[in-house]
Motif scaffolding. Structure first.
Motif, short mmCIF file in Angstrom:
data_model
loop_
_atom_site.label_atom_id
_atom_site.label_comp_id
_atom_site.label_asym_id
_atom_site.label_seq_id
_atom_site.Cartn_x
_atom_site.Cartn_y
_atom_site.Cartn_z
N SER A 183 45.34 42.13 30.82
CA SER A 183 45.43 40.76 31.33
C SER A 183 46.70 40.07 30.83
CB SER A 183 44.20 39.95 30.93
OG SER A 183 44.08 39.85 29.53
N ARG A 187 49.50 38.30 33.30
CA ARG A 187 49.92 36.91 33.15
C ARG A 187 51.41 36.81 32.84
NH1 ARG A 187 45.38 36.84 29.91
NH2 ARG A 187 46.71 36.55 28.04
N GLN A 219 36.87 45.69 38.52
CA GLN A 219 36.46 44.29 38.67
C GLN A 219 37.48 43.38 38.00
OE1 GLN A 219 34.17 42.84 40.42
NE2 GLN A 219 33.06 44.65 41.13
N GLU A 220 37.99 43.81 36.84
CA GLU A 220 39.05 43.05 36.18
C GLU A 220 40.31 43.04 37.04
OE1 GLU A 220 41.45 42.64 31.94
OE2 GLU A 220 40.14 44.36 32.27
N LYS A 222 40.40 43.20 40.26
CA LYS A 222 40.16 42.27 41.36
C LYS A 222 40.42 40.83 40.93
CE LYS A 222 36.67 40.57 44.58
NZ LYS A 222 35.23 40.53 44.93
N ARG A 223 39.94 40.47 39.74
CA ARG A 223 40.16 39.11 39.24
C ARG A 223 41.66 38.85 39.05
NH1 ARG A 223 35.46 40.55 36.33
NH2 ARG A 223 36.68 41.17 34.50
N SER A 224 42.37 39.84 38.52
CA SER A 224 43.81 39.69 38.33
C SER A 224 44.53 39.60 39.67
CB SER A 224 44.36 40.88 37.52
OG SER A 224 43.88 40.86 36.20
N TYR A 225 44.08 40.41 40.61
CA TYR A 225 44.72 40.42 41.93
C TYR A 225 44.53 39.07 42.61
CZ TYR A 225 46.01 41.83 46.64
OH TYR A 225 46.63 41.89 47.87
N GLU A 226 43.31 38.58 42.59
CA GLU A 226 43.02 37.31 43.26
C GLU A 226 43.69 36.13 42.55
OE1 GLU A 226 38.77 37.36 43.36
OE2 GLU A 226 38.69 38.54 45.22
N GLY A 227 43.89 36.25 41.24
CA GLY A 227 44.47 35.13 40.50
C GLY A 227 45.99 35.15 40.44
N TYR A 228 46.57 36.36 40.41
CA TYR A 228 48.01 36.48 40.18
C TYR A 228 48.70 37.49 41.11
CZ TYR A 228 46.84 34.30 35.67
OH TYR A 228 46.38 33.46 34.70
#
Length: 259
Positions: A183, A187, A219-220, A222-228
């Motif tokens: 992560s 970032r 799943q992590e 996906k969260r990174s993709y959708e956020g950044y």
């Protein structure tokens, strides 16, 4: 949203084209970083001709030379050969119609002295400041390889902000092997990431497994993709077999990531 890509298989190009059409994928050519092919103009021209004899996807990239390519070397002769290989890659990319070419950082993370780190940064900055304006029609991406931190790549990107065709290729699998804090990578590098490489592994070895077949936490991702990471122009599903490419595409779709 990124445009997703696969590595085409020239021996099964019809199948690669069908798979690309089915999922709306582009190509990233992996044929032209092999030194013996780069040194054989007849062979490289033949491979390009075979590709261009088909109706190819409208957006393709290419992986450039990386074996022993050290533009930051203390040895002038090694720097000269490295520049030759990079220029050859970029010219091959132009011939095949690639919109971008990917190169590696290639530094050794066990060498941590200020002399080594500052030398890598200074020589890379000078090199790419000179090369990038010569290829305004093509994006050039720098990919993390053995990097155990995103910091050197970030510092280089910061120094090249005036070069619109420079970007970072985040190899998510490499970062997952060499660092426990993916992560932080996402970032830190997100302002400069234009391209992604994704595949699966056991978090120890660069196995290039189908997505979902290893231990990476998707799943992590996906969260990174959708956020950044969705801002990246392109994302390569970096596994070679047609079966693994299709299984990876289906896994991403089930994960809720649009291709």
């Amino acid at each position: 949203m990124s445009r997703f890509l696969i590595i085409p298989q020239l021996k099964e190009l019809d199948k690669s084209l069908l798979l690309a059409e089915k999922y709306g994928l582009g190509f990233e050519y992996n044929d032209f970083f092999i030194p013996d092919i780069m040194d054989d103009k007849r062979l490289s021209d033949e491979l390009i001709s075979r590709y261009k004899g088909h109706e190819l996807p409208d957006y393709c990239t290419m992986h450039g030379a990386f074996f022993d390519v050290l533009v930051f070397s203390e040895d002038r002769l090694i720097r000269e050969v490295s520049e030759r290989r990079i220029r050859e890659s970029l010219e091959l990319g132009r011939k095949i119609g690639a919109k971008a070419v990917v190169f590696h950082t290639n530094h050794t993370p066990l060498l941590t002295s200020d002399f080594y780190v500052k030398g890598w940064l200074k020589r890379n900055e000078a090199f790419w400041q000179r090369i990038l304006p010569e290829y305004p029609d093509m994006d050039i991406y720098m990919e993390n390889m053995f990097d155990n931190s995103p910091d050197m790549l970030y510092d280089l990107a910061e120094r090249l902000t005036d070069m619109p065709n420079f970007g970072i290729c985040l190899d998510y699998a490499h970062a997952s092997i060499y660092s426990s804090n993916i992560s932080y990578w996402v970032r830190k590098l997100s302002p400069y990431i234009k391209h992604l490489h994704i595949n699966d592994n056991d978090l120890k070895n660069d196995l290039h497994l189908a997505i979902g077949d290893g231990r990476i936490d998707w799943q992590e991702f996906k969260r990174s993709y959708e956020g950044y990471l969705y801002k990246a122009k392109t994302a390569l599903i970096e596994t070679s077999s047609l079966e693994n490419q299709e299984r990876s595409a289906e896994y991403l779709l089930k994960l809720g990531i649009k291709l």
